[in-house]
Design a protein around this motif. Structure first.
Motif, PDB file in Angstrom:
ATOM      1  N   GLU A 238      15.615 -17.219 -14.563  1.00 17.38           N
ATOM      2  CA  GLU A 238      16.412 -18.181 -13.791  1.00 17.38           C
ATOM      3  C   GLU A 238      17.894 -17.840 -13.866  1.00 17.38           C
ATOM      4  OE1 GLU A 238      14.075 -18.974 -15.986  1.00 17.38           O
ATOM      5  OE2 GLU A 238      12.539 -19.881 -14.707  1.00 17.38           O
ATOM      6  N   GLN A 239      18.362 -17.409 -15.031  1.00 16.32           N
ATOM      7  CA  GLN A 239      19.778 -17.062 -15.171  1.00 16.32           C
ATOM      8  C   GLN A 239      20.125 -15.794 -14.380  1.00 16.32           C
ATOM      9  OE1 GLN A 239      19.728 -17.070 -19.502  1.00 16.32           O
ATOM     10  NE2 GLN A 239      21.064 -18.875 -19.553  1.00 16.32           N
TER      11      GLN A 239
ATOM     12  N   ALA B  43      18.575 -14.855 -11.647  1.00 19.48           N
ATOM     13  CA  ALA B  43      18.564 -15.310 -10.248  1.00 19.48           C
ATOM     14  C   ALA B  43      19.831 -16.101  -9.929  1.00 19.48           C
ATOM     15  CB  ALA B  43      17.321 -16.147  -9.972  1.00 19.48           C
ATOM     16  N   ASP B  44      20.287 -16.930 -10.873  1.00 16.38           N
ATOM     17  CA  ASP B  44      21.525 -17.682 -10.667  1.00 16.38           C
ATOM     18  C   ASP B  44      22.706 -16.746 -10.440  1.00 16.38           C
ATOM     19  OD1 ASP B  44      20.168 -20.065 -11.015  1.00 16.38           O
ATOM     20  OD2 ASP B  44      20.825 -20.343 -13.099  1.00 16.38           O
ATOM     21  N   HIS B  45      22.786 -15.689 -11.235  1.00 12.84           N
ATOM     22  CA  HIS B  45      23.877 -14.714 -11.108  1.00 12.84           C
ATOM     23  C   HIS B  45      23.858 -14.059  -9.725  1.00 12.84           C
ATOM     24  CE1 HIS B  45      26.678 -11.493 -12.180  1.00 12.84           C
ATOM     25  NE2 HIS B  45      25.834 -10.681 -11.563  1.00 12.84           N
TER      26      HIS B  45
ATOM     27  N   GLU C  34      22.427 -15.235  -6.973  1.00 13.12           N
ATOM     28  CA  GLU C  34      22.708 -16.227  -5.939  1.00 13.12           C
ATOM     29  C   GLU C  34      24.199 -16.554  -5.873  1.00 13.12           C
ATOM     30  OE1 GLU C  34      21.223 -20.616  -4.372  1.00 13.12           O
ATOM     31  OE2 GLU C  34      20.626 -19.921  -6.377  1.00 13.12           O
ATOM     32  N   GLU C  35      24.818 -16.737  -7.019  1.00 13.69           N
ATOM     33  CA  GLU C  35      26.246 -17.064  -7.033  1.00 13.69           C
ATOM     34  C   GLU C  35      27.063 -15.938  -6.411  1.00 13.69           C
ATOM     35  OE1 GLU C  35      29.518 -18.828 -10.148  1.00 13.69           O
ATOM     36  OE2 GLU C  35      28.286 -17.145 -10.851  1.00 13.69           O
TER      37      GLU C  35
ATOM     38  N   THR D  80      26.356 -15.979  -2.526  1.00 17.12           N
ATOM     39  CA  THR D  80      26.891 -17.120  -1.776  1.00 17.12           C
ATOM     40  C   THR D  80      28.404 -17.236  -1.895  1.00 17.12           C
ATOM     41  OG1 THR D  80      26.478 -18.596  -3.660  1.00 17.12           O
ATOM     42  CG2 THR D  80      24.743 -18.424  -1.988  1.00 17.12           C
TER      43      THR D  80
ATOM     44  N   ILE E  88      11.651 -16.194  -7.760  1.00 20.70           N
ATOM     45  CA  ILE E  88      12.664 -17.265  -7.755  1.00 20.70           C
ATOM     46  C   ILE E  88      13.595 -17.087  -6.559  1.00 20.70           C
ATOM     47  CG2 ILE E  88      14.594 -18.280  -9.026  1.00 20.70           C
ATOM     48  CD1 ILE E  88      13.213 -17.363 -11.615  1.00 20.70           C
ATOM     49  N   LEU E  89      14.018 -15.858  -6.317  1.00 16.84           N
ATOM     50  CA  LEU E  89      14.895 -15.591  -5.167  1.00 16.84           C
ATOM     51  C   LEU E  89      14.186 -15.921  -3.857  1.00 16.84           C
ATOM     52  CD1 LEU E  89      16.406 -12.172  -6.349  1.00 16.84           C
ATOM     53  CD2 LEU E  89      17.508 -14.422  -6.416  1.00 16.84           C
TER      54      LEU E  89
ATOM     55  N   ARG F 205      13.994 -19.707  -3.355  1.00 15.71           N
ATOM     56  CA  ARG F 205      15.297 -20.251  -2.967  1.00 15.71           C
ATOM     57  C   ARG F 205      15.689 -19.846  -1.543  1.00 15.71           C
ATOM     58  NH1 ARG F 205      18.961 -19.318  -8.508  1.00 15.71           N
ATOM     59  NH2 ARG F 205      17.567 -20.449  -9.918  1.00 15.71           N
TER      60      ARG F 205
END
Length: 447
Positions: free
Chosen positions: A369-370, A372-374, A376-377, A380, A408-409, A412
């Motif tokens: 998840e982390q 994927a968060d990186h 995505e951030e 975006t 996960i990507l 989202r």
């Protein structure tokens, strides 16, 4: 143009971490094992990656004692991968300083034809006298000459790729005409570095031209990319740095009269993944503990253009290294090191640990998840249009990314679940260029 997240698998021997070959699971000779790379390409394609990418250099890149240093020719290697894949793009690095336009244009057109439109060329100019001495030259060309040669090289290559109009090969059996001579053009290129009659001895390939990629971070490199590149590979250490680079190159592209959205910025990222933060950190530590400082220190000193004796493992970088620049040596990786030392106040030992996973590319240690968060951030927040995924260990690092991060990507809505195109241009959302010789097109390039 709509933005779609791009993921390339940047493949390297046993993985990008310099100590990956020392793990019990690693096979130390995978760098010359075609079956290893075929499996990796098929794995990346199963996850709907945009492309696989191979870096290259006309010199021995790594100190041979430090890590696996053998490298198969990437264009030949990708030709072999084309026969066991169907959709994934195939990107190879090749130098404009130590090739000629005709040969390289033909090789990439061949790869694009064999793969049905999946070829990409990472254009490099190759700094350093070591490469020159492998090609019967005492010294390299200076930076301005290398980029002038590269500009003319691309100019001539485009003419060669376009020298056959798309409908030149008509195959008219009744009239006995295989190709229309009026649609096959001599390019008559007369420049400072190259004089080429043409045409290419190969019909226009499925993409028309391979996707052109560039990776220079210097002002000259970014200006060259603004003129020619359709994707830019980058080395960035933080979100802020990446956003600054992204905005800079997009502005340069616009100033060159091109659509910034049609040029994709793709930093490298090394994902070290665990089911928990602690598990990921333990894997990172396991790899870092296998780094041999005596090897890494010598390599670090060479990138800083100083003698290894000037560096002490548990001390900070010497003051003033930003002024130590040998003429015509590459400074992009040196600048990354200085940001680690001076910007983050790291010791030499800490810098070596930062560089070990990916030679200065950003390393992200954490849960799926982390990671994927990186991604995505960065996507975006306009720091990247996608990433070169640099698995620290192969194949396991790529397998874990595909099994745990890609879903996960996809959930989202950031990454495809199926291919909508079978060409690299299609994956990147790029148009297929018309031949500059086609009716209604002006000859836009000159020597």
């Amino acid at each position: 143009m709509s933005r779609n997240l791009i993921l390339n698998a940047f493949l390297m021997t046993t993985g990008h971490h310099e100590a990956s070959w020392r793990l019990p699971e690693s096979t130390v000779n995978t760098g010359t094992d075609i079956a290893h790379y075929q499996r990796l390409a098929q794995l990346a394609e199963s996850a709907k990656f945009d492309a696989v990418f191979f870096a290259d250099s006309p010199v021995l890149q790594a100190p041979p004692a430090q890590r696996p240093a053998g490298a198969l020719d990437p264009i030949l290697l990708l030709t072999a991968l084309a026969t066991v894949t169907e959709n994934i793009g195939l990107i190879a690095t090749a130098s404009t300083s130590y090739n000629d336009p005709y040969n390289l244009a033909r090789e990439f057109a061949t790869l694009d034809t064999i793969s049905n439109g999946r070829a990409g060329w990472n254009v490099v100019t190759t700094a350093g006298d070591a490469a020159a001495k492998n090609f019967s030259q005492h010294n390299q060309l200076d930076s301005s000459q290398r980029y002038a040669r590269a500009d003319e090289f691309l100019n001539a290559a485009v003419k060669l790729w376009d020298s056959w109009e798309d409908d030149a090969a008509i195959g008219d059996k009744q009239r006995g005409i295989w190709a229309d001579p009026q649609k096959i053009h001599r390019i008559n290129h007369q420049g400072k570095y190259f004089q080429i009659d043409g045409p290419l001895n190969l019909p226009r390939s499925p993409q028309g031209r391979p996707v052109i990629i560039q990776a220079g971070a210097s002002p000259a490199g970014k200006n060259f990319a603004a003129q020619w590149a359709e994707a830019i590979f980058a080395v960035q250490q933080s979100l802020g740095q990446a956003q600054g680079f992204y905005a800079d190159v997009k502005n340069r592209v616009a100033a060159a009269g091109r659509n910034p959205e049609a040029v994709k910025v793709l930093p490298g990222v090394v994902p070290i993944i665990g089911s928990t933060v602690q598990e990921a950190a333990a894997l990172a530590d396991e790899l870092d503990e296998l780094i041999l400082p005596e090897h890494a220190l010598t390599n670090l000193a060479a990138q800083l253009h100083i003698d290894p004796t000037e560096l002490k493992l548990d001390a900070k970088l010497p003051v003033g290294l930003e002024h130590v620049v040998e003429a015509e040596k590459s400074t992009s990786r040196r600048d990354v090191i200085l940001k680690l030392g001076y910007g983050r106040d790291l010791t030499v030992r800490q810098i070596l640990r930062e560089l070990g996973p990916g030679r200065g590319h950003q390393t992200v240690v954490g849960t799926p998840e982390q990671i994927a968060d990186h991604i995505e951030e960065s996507f975006t927040q306009r720091a990247a249009d996608g990433f070169n995924i640099m698995a620290p260990v192969l194949p396991s690092g790529l397998e874990v990314f595909i099994e745990q991060v890609v879903p996960i990507l996809q959930q989202r809505g950031l990454f495809r679940t199926e291919y909508s195109s079978s060409t690299l241009r299609g994956h990147y959302g790029l148009d297929r260029p018309a031949s500059i010789f086609a009716e209604g097109e002006n000859l836009k390039l000159s020597a």
